[in-house]
Structure formats: C-alpha cells, structure tokens
Scaffold this motif. Structure first.
Motif, PDB file in Angstrom:
ATOM      1  N   ARG A  16       0.919  -1.370   0.205  1.00 17.91           N
ATOM      2  CA  ARG A  16       0.589   0.425   0.541  1.00 17.91           C
ATOM      3  C   ARG A  16       0.657   1.242   0.012  1.00 17.91           C
ATOM      4  NH1 ARG A  16      -4.198  -1.637   5.107  1.00 17.91           N
ATOM      5  NH2 ARG A  16      -6.046  -3.385   3.355  1.00 17.91           N
ATOM      6  N   VAL A  17       1.950   1.374   0.843  1.00 17.71           N
ATOM      7  CA  VAL A  17       2.805   2.464   0.572  1.00 17.71           C
ATOM      8  C   VAL A  17       3.464   2.446   0.140  1.00 17.71           C
ATOM      9  CG1 VAL A  17       4.887   3.673   1.200  1.00 17.71           C
ATOM     10  CG2 VAL A  17       3.126   2.312   3.539  1.00 17.71           C
ATOM     11  N   MET A  18       4.086   1.247  -0.726  1.00 14.53           N
ATOM     12  CA  MET A  18       4.909   1.789  -2.340  1.00 14.53           C
ATOM     13  C   MET A  18       3.657   2.040  -3.360  1.00 14.53           C
ATOM     14  SD  MET A  18       7.128  -1.507  -2.214  1.00 14.53           S
ATOM     15  CE  MET A  18       7.307  -1.917  -4.337  1.00 14.53           C
ATOM     16  N   ASP A  19       2.546   1.921  -3.192  1.00  9.66           N
ATOM     17  CA  ASP A  19       1.538   2.415  -4.544  1.00  9.66           C
ATOM     18  C   ASP A  19       0.720   4.001  -4.447  1.00  9.66           C
ATOM     19  OD1 ASP A  19       0.227   0.274  -6.130  1.00  9.66           O
ATOM     20  OD2 ASP A  19      -0.836  -0.032  -5.273  1.00  9.66           O
ATOM     21  N   THR A  20       1.728   4.516  -2.997  1.00 12.77           N
ATOM     22  CA  THR A  20       1.400   5.993  -2.687  1.00 12.77           C
ATOM     23  C   THR A  20       2.543   6.742  -2.927  1.00 12.77           C
ATOM     24  OG1 THR A  20       2.136   5.787  -0.497  1.00 12.77           O
ATOM     25  CG2 THR A  20      -0.253   5.328  -0.840  1.00 12.77           C
ATOM     26  N   ILE A  21       3.377   6.006  -3.008  1.00 11.89           N
ATOM     27  CA  ILE A  21       4.944   7.410  -3.665  1.00 11.89           C
ATOM     28  C   ILE A  21       4.635   7.217  -5.087  1.00 11.89           C
ATOM     29  CG2 ILE A  21       6.403   5.831  -1.542  1.00 11.89           C
ATOM     30  CD1 ILE A  21       8.217   4.009  -2.931  1.00 11.89           C
ATOM     31  N   PRO A  22       5.413   8.930  -4.686  1.00 10.18           N
ATOM     32  CA  PRO A  22       5.305   9.092  -6.316  1.00 10.18           C
ATOM     33  C   PRO A  22       6.536   8.771  -6.974  1.00 10.18           C
ATOM     34  CG  PRO A  22       6.244  10.774  -4.779  1.00 10.18           C
ATOM     35  CD  PRO A  22       6.002   9.783  -3.750  1.00 10.18           C
ATOM     36  N   VAL A  23       6.450   7.580  -7.363  1.00  9.01           N
ATOM     37  CA  VAL A  23       7.804   6.867  -8.508  1.00  9.01           C
ATOM     38  C   VAL A  23       7.783   5.593  -8.369  1.00  9.01           C
ATOM     39  CG1 VAL A  23       9.648   7.775  -7.255  1.00  9.01           C
ATOM     40  CG2 VAL A  23       9.108   6.272  -6.241  1.00  9.01           C
ATOM     41  N   LEU A  24       8.069   5.147  -9.652  1.00  7.59           N
ATOM     42  CA  LEU A  24       7.066   3.416 -10.119  1.00  7.59           C
ATOM     43  C   LEU A  24       8.705   2.265  -8.984  1.00  7.59           C
ATOM     44  CD1 LEU A  24       7.505   4.273 -13.441  1.00  7.59           C
ATOM     45  CD2 LEU A  24       5.663   4.882 -12.345  1.00  7.59           C
ATOM     46  N   ALA A  25       7.829   1.681  -8.149  1.00  9.30           N
ATOM     47  CA  ALA A  25       8.044   1.069  -7.880  1.00  9.30           C
ATOM     48  C   ALA A  25       7.640  -0.678  -7.363  1.00  9.30           C
ATOM     49  CB  ALA A  25       7.958   1.167  -6.223  1.00  9.30           C
ATOM     50  N   TRP A  26       8.480  -1.720  -7.506  1.00 11.26           N
ATOM     51  CA  TRP A  26       8.030  -2.714  -6.852  1.00 11.26           C
ATOM     52  C   TRP A  26       9.272  -3.481  -6.185  1.00 11.26           C
ATOM     53  CZ3 TRP A  26      13.133  -4.556  -8.127  1.00 11.26           C
ATOM     54  CH2 TRP A  26      14.066  -3.448  -8.402  1.00 11.26           C
TER      55      TRP A  26
END
Length: 252
Positions: A16-26
């Motif tokens: 959920r956090v990774m979905d909210t940060i303003p970069v592409l995350a994985w």
C-alpha cells in the motif's frame, strides 16, 4: 499461523505504501523475479501485474539498454549490495523516457536476503538538459577552435577546463595537459607567476575582469609577451553552470 498472518499484513501494508509513493516501485524475490509492481508502474508501462511479474518486466525497457540493465542486475543479485542504473523505460504509448532505477536488499534479523525493493524515478528532463549542455559545450568548442586567438575556459576558482586549438598549437600541449595541476607553471615565465597568482586571486574573488602582461612559453621553447584578459562571461553558464571565465591571450 498468527505469525504468518502478521507477515501477510506487513506485506500488504508495504505494498500500500509503495502504491502511494510518487515513483514507480516494485519488489522481487532474492533471485530477481518480480512479485509486485506498483500502480504507477502499471499506469506508466501499460503492463498488467501478470505481464510484469517474474521476468516479464524486461519487455518495458529499451532494447539498447536491456543488456547493461541485466548485467548490472545480475551483479547485484550476486553481491547482495544496493545499486542503481539509468535506463530508458517505455511508456504505455510507446514513448521511451529515461529513469533512474535504484534497488535495495531487504534482510531478516539473521542477515539473510529475503527480498529486493526498487524504485524507478523519471529523470528524462534532467537527461535532456544534460544533453543540451553537452551540445552547447560542443558548439562552444567548435566556435573557439575557429578563433585564431588563444582561449582558455576556466571555472570560478581559476582552474582551466578547456583550451581552444590555437592554444594547443602555440603551447604544444594537449587538453589533458591543460586540465592537469600546475598548468600555468608549464606555460608562464617563472618570474611572472607570483604576480599573476596575486592579481588573479584578487580579481576572481571579486568576479571582475582584469588584464595582465605575461611571458608565455611556445612549443618552440621561446617565451613571448602576451596581454591576457580574464573576462567573466555570463552566457557560458549553459555549458558550465558555475559561470566560468574565459581567458583570452593576445599577442602584444
């Protein structure tokens, strides 16, 4: 069972956090196989979870950059160290943009690597600016090489950055020689050096132009007098953001 459920909740919170940060995350397994991509990744690339998982994410990268990316990724998988690389990533509409990819290993309390987390940050504007600066520098060099007077470009501290062809022809030096320490000691008469240091230091600290008459050594072994003009040139900040000085040497 309770510990396993808590772990699943932790992973859900992380995603959920990774979905909210303003970069592409994985995130990926220790072997590098991706098991999660953020919503921004899916929106940017147009790839679904299924298409991105495992090693499917490779299709989103520029074919020219993929070999270097995979080589770097394999190095990190072996060393277990964090790392980064700049590559081009394809947008959903087929346009490639430059991204800075950073990866970090995540370890448990025993030090065992259990997951990789990564981010991809859009740096396309920065890369285009850097290329514009390089092109400006190339154009400046083409212009200065066509000028028959000797020209040396300096940074604000007075350190030489570049010399035009007329300077190299007169001195017999190379561009590497110009950028090397104590370049002036190789060029100017020993009796003139201390006076130059004092006058140059005072002028550079004030950011003002100044002139000096000095003897410069030619490749023929002869010293000749030159009128040297140090001129702040504001428009050069496109080539060197620190607004360098241009050093013109005119035969007197």
């Amino acid at each position: 069972m309770a510990a396993r459920d808590a772990s699943r909740l932790d992973q859900l919170d992380i995603r959920r956090v990774m979905d909210t940060i303003p970069v592409l995350a994985w995130s990926s397994h220790p072997d590098g196989a991706v098991d999660f991509v953020s919503q921004r990744w899916r929106e940017f690339t147009g790839l679904s979870d299924e298409e991105s998982h495992g090693w499917g994410w490779k299709t989103a990268f520029h074919p020219e950059d993929l070999p270097a990316l995979m080589e770097r990724w394999q190095e990190l998988l072996v060393t277990g160290e964090p790392g980064e690389i700049e590559v081009r990533l394809r947008r959903y509409d087929g346009v490639f943009r430059w991204f800075l990819i950073r990866v970090e290993p995540f370890r448990d309390e025993t030090g065992k690597l259990i997951r990789w987390y990564g981010t991809s940050t859009d740096i396309d504007a920065l890369k285009k600016t850097e290329e514009k600066l390089r092109e400006d520098e190339r154009e400046l060099r083409r212009i200065t090489d066509a000028i028959p007077q000797t020209i040396v470009v300096l940074d604000p501290s007075g350190a030489p950055l570049y010399a035009n062809q007329a300077t190299l022809d007169y001195t017999g030096l190379t561009l590497d020689d110009v950028a090397a320490p104590r370049f002036r000691d190789r060029i100017f008469h020993p009796d003139d050096l201390e006076r130059l240091r004092v006058e140059r230091k005072a002028a550079l600290e004030r950011g003002l132009p100044f002139e000096a008459e000095l003897r410069a050594l030619g490749k023929d072994g002869q010293y000749r007098w030159f009128l040297i003009r140090y001129n702040p040139d504001n428009h050069l900040h496109y080539t060197w953001p620190w607004r360098p000085l241009v050093w013109n040497r005119h035969s007197s």
